[in-house]
Design an enzyme around this catalytic site. Structure first.
Site, short mmCIF file in Angstrom:
data_model
loop_
_atom_site.label_atom_id
_atom_site.label_comp_id
_atom_site.label_asym_id
_atom_site.label_seq_id
_atom_site.Cartn_x
_atom_site.Cartn_y
_atom_site.Cartn_z
N ASN A 150 48.89 10.29 33.36
CA ASN A 150 50.29 10.58 33.09
C ASN A 150 50.50 10.82 31.58
O ASN A 150 50.42 9.90 30.78
CB ASN A 150 51.11 9.37 33.59
CG ASN A 150 52.60 9.58 33.44
OD1 ASN A 150 53.04 10.27 32.53
ND2 ASN A 150 53.36 8.96 34.32
N GLN A 151 50.78 12.08 31.23
CA GLN A 151 50.88 12.44 29.80
C GLN A 151 52.05 11.73 29.11
O GLN A 151 51.98 11.45 27.91
CB GLN A 151 51.01 13.97 29.64
CG GLN A 151 49.71 14.73 29.95
CD GLN A 151 48.53 14.33 29.06
OE1 GLN A 151 48.67 13.99 27.89
NE2 GLN A 151 47.32 14.33 29.64
N TYR A 161 62.95 2.48 41.71
CA TYR A 161 64.08 1.65 42.15
C TYR A 161 65.25 1.66 41.15
O TYR A 161 66.20 0.90 41.33
CB TYR A 161 63.59 0.20 42.36
CG TYR A 161 62.45 0.10 43.36
CD1 TYR A 161 62.71 0.01 44.72
CD2 TYR A 161 61.12 0.09 42.95
CE1 TYR A 161 61.67 -0.06 45.64
CE2 TYR A 161 60.07 0.01 43.87
CZ TYR A 161 60.36 -0.06 45.20
OH TYR A 161 59.33 -0.13 46.12
N ASP A 162 65.19 2.48 40.13
CA ASP A 162 66.23 2.49 39.09
C ASP A 162 67.66 2.58 39.62
O ASP A 162 68.55 1.88 39.12
CB ASP A 162 65.99 3.63 38.08
CG ASP A 162 64.91 3.28 37.07
OD1 ASP A 162 64.60 2.09 36.90
OD2 ASP A 162 64.37 4.21 36.44
N HIS A 206 60.92 -3.42 30.96
CA HIS A 206 59.72 -4.24 31.13
C HIS A 206 58.53 -3.57 30.45
O HIS A 206 57.74 -4.20 29.78
CB HIS A 206 59.46 -4.44 32.63
CG HIS A 206 59.45 -3.16 33.43
ND1 HIS A 206 60.44 -2.21 33.32
CD2 HIS A 206 58.56 -2.65 34.33
CE1 HIS A 206 60.16 -1.19 34.12
NE2 HIS A 206 59.03 -1.44 34.74
N ARG A 207 58.41 -2.25 30.60
CA ARG A 207 57.30 -1.50 30.01
C ARG A 207 57.38 -1.52 28.49
O ARG A 207 56.39 -1.75 27.80
CB ARG A 207 57.40 -0.05 30.46
CG ARG A 207 56.34 0.39 31.38
CD ARG A 207 56.44 1.88 31.62
NE ARG A 207 55.63 2.62 30.68
CZ ARG A 207 54.32 2.52 30.61
NH1 ARG A 207 53.66 1.73 31.43
NH2 ARG A 207 53.64 3.22 29.73
N ASP A 250 50.17 -2.12 34.88
CA ASP A 250 50.65 -2.15 36.25
C ASP A 250 52.05 -2.74 36.22
O ASP A 250 52.32 -3.67 35.45
CB ASP A 250 49.73 -3.01 37.12
CG ASP A 250 49.95 -2.74 38.61
OD1 ASP A 250 50.25 -1.58 38.97
OD2 ASP A 250 49.86 -3.69 39.40
N SER A 251 52.94 -2.16 37.03
CA SER A 251 54.31 -2.66 37.01
C SER A 251 54.94 -2.54 38.38
O SER A 251 54.38 -1.90 39.28
CB SER A 251 55.14 -1.92 35.97
OG SER A 251 55.12 -0.54 36.21
P1 IMP Z 1 53.42 1.80 37.83
O1 IMP Z 1 52.47 0.65 37.91
O2 IMP Z 1 54.04 1.96 36.47
O3 IMP Z 1 52.82 3.08 38.36
O4 IMP Z 1 54.66 1.44 38.81
C1 IMP Z 1 54.46 1.15 40.19
C2 IMP Z 1 55.77 1.30 40.96
O5 IMP Z 1 56.71 0.31 40.54
C3 IMP Z 1 56.47 2.64 40.79
O6 IMP Z 1 56.00 3.58 41.71
C4 IMP Z 1 57.92 2.26 41.07
O7 IMP Z 1 58.15 2.21 42.46
C5 IMP Z 1 58.02 0.84 40.53
N1 IMP Z 1 58.49 0.84 39.13
C6 IMP Z 1 57.78 0.49 38.04
N2 IMP Z 1 58.51 0.62 36.92
C7 IMP Z 1 59.71 1.06 37.32
C8 IMP Z 1 60.92 1.41 36.60
O8 IMP Z 1 61.02 1.36 35.37
N3 IMP Z 1 61.94 1.84 37.37
C9 IMP Z 1 61.88 1.95 38.71
N4 IMP Z 1 60.80 1.66 39.41
C10 IMP Z 1 59.71 1.21 38.72
#
Ligand code: IMP
Length: 200
Positions: free
Chosen positions: A9-10, A154-155, A180-181, A70-71
C-alpha cells in the site's frame, strides 16, 4: 538507512516515510516488492501484535529492518470482536460494507456501544536483536447507522466524542491527529530513532 514495510500500500509507505523522517533523517522506506521479497505472508496470529511481528519478520528477511502493522476494531459488547478478523468479519477479505453491516447487526439492542480502533506496529531486525513493538488506540462509540461516507472500513459508524461526529464525517487530516495508526506510528518512530541512536 533502508527500512522495508510489509505492505504494497503506497499510502502506508508514504505515511511511514514522513513520520520516520522526523526522527531518522536519512531513512528510505521500501515496499516488499522494492526489497525483492516475494510470496504471500500468512497472517494467522491470534493478536494484533502476533500479526504485526509475522509481517515485520517477513520484511526483515530482505536483510533490512522490517516493519509490520496490524489494526482493527474491538467492540466491548462483542468481547473484542471483530478484532484481528476486522478485514474479513463477514467472510470475504476486504468487504468493508458487509463487515460493517455485520457489526451493526450483532450490536442490535446492545446499550454498551463502546469500541476502539487499535493498531500494533512491530519492527524486526535482520541480526535477530529484540524487536520493537508499539501500540496505539482511539476510543469511541458505535452508532446504530452510518453517518458520513469518508474514510474506510468501520469509519462511518465510529463516533468519536471529541469530534462530535464519526470518522466517516471527519476529514482525513482530522482523523490523522488522533487515530490508532497515527499514535502507534508516532510511538514507533520515536522508539526506533532512540534504538538507532543507542547503537551508534
Ligand atoms: P489493517 O490491518 O490496517 O489492514 O486493517 C484491518 C481492518 O481493520 C481493515 O480492513 C478495516 O476493516 C479495519 N480498520 C483498521 N483501521 C481502520 C480505520 O482507521 N478505520 C476503519 N476501519 C479500520
Amino acid at each position: 538507512m533502508k527500512i522495508v514495510l510489509a505492505s504494497h500500500n503506497q499510502k502506508k509507505i508514504a505515511e511511514l516515510r514522513t513520520l520516520l523522517g522526523e526522527y531518522i533523517p536519512d531513512v528510505e522506506v521500501l515496499s516488499l516488492a522494492d526489497a525483492g521479497v516475494e510470496g504471500e505472508i500468512v497472517e494467522d496470529g491470534d493478536t494484533f501484535e502476533a500479526n504485526a511481528l509475522i509481517k515485520a519478520r517477513a520484511a526483515a528477511a530482505s536483510g533490512y529492518i522490517g516493519v509490520g502493522d496490524d489494526s482493527g476494531l474491538c467492540v466491548e459488547a462483542l468481547d473484542g470482536a471483530p478484532g484481528v478478523y476486522s478485514a474479513r468479519y463477514a467472510g470475504e477479505q476486504g468487504d468493508d460494507e458487509a463487515n460493517l453491516d455485520l457489526v451493526l447487526e450483532n450490536m442490535k439492542g446492545k446499550s454498551d456501544r463502546r469500541a476502539a480502533f487499535v493498531c500494533c506496529i512491530a519492527c524486526a531486525f535482520p541480526d535477530g536483536s529484540d524487536p520493537i513493538v508499539c501500540h496505539g488506540r482511539v476510543d469511541g462509540e458505535l452508532l446504530e447507522a452510518r453517518e458520513g461516507k469518508g474514510g474506510f472500513g468501520y469509519d462511518p459508524i465510529f463516533y468519536y466524542p471529541p469530534f462530535g461526529t464519526t470518522f466517516g464525517v471527519a476529514s482525513a487530516e482530522q482523523k490523522n491527529t488522533v487515530s490508532h495508526r497515527a499514535r502507534a506510528l508516532a510511538a514507533f518512530a520515536k522508539a526506533l530513532g532512540e534504538r538507532l541512536t543507542q547503537e551508534k
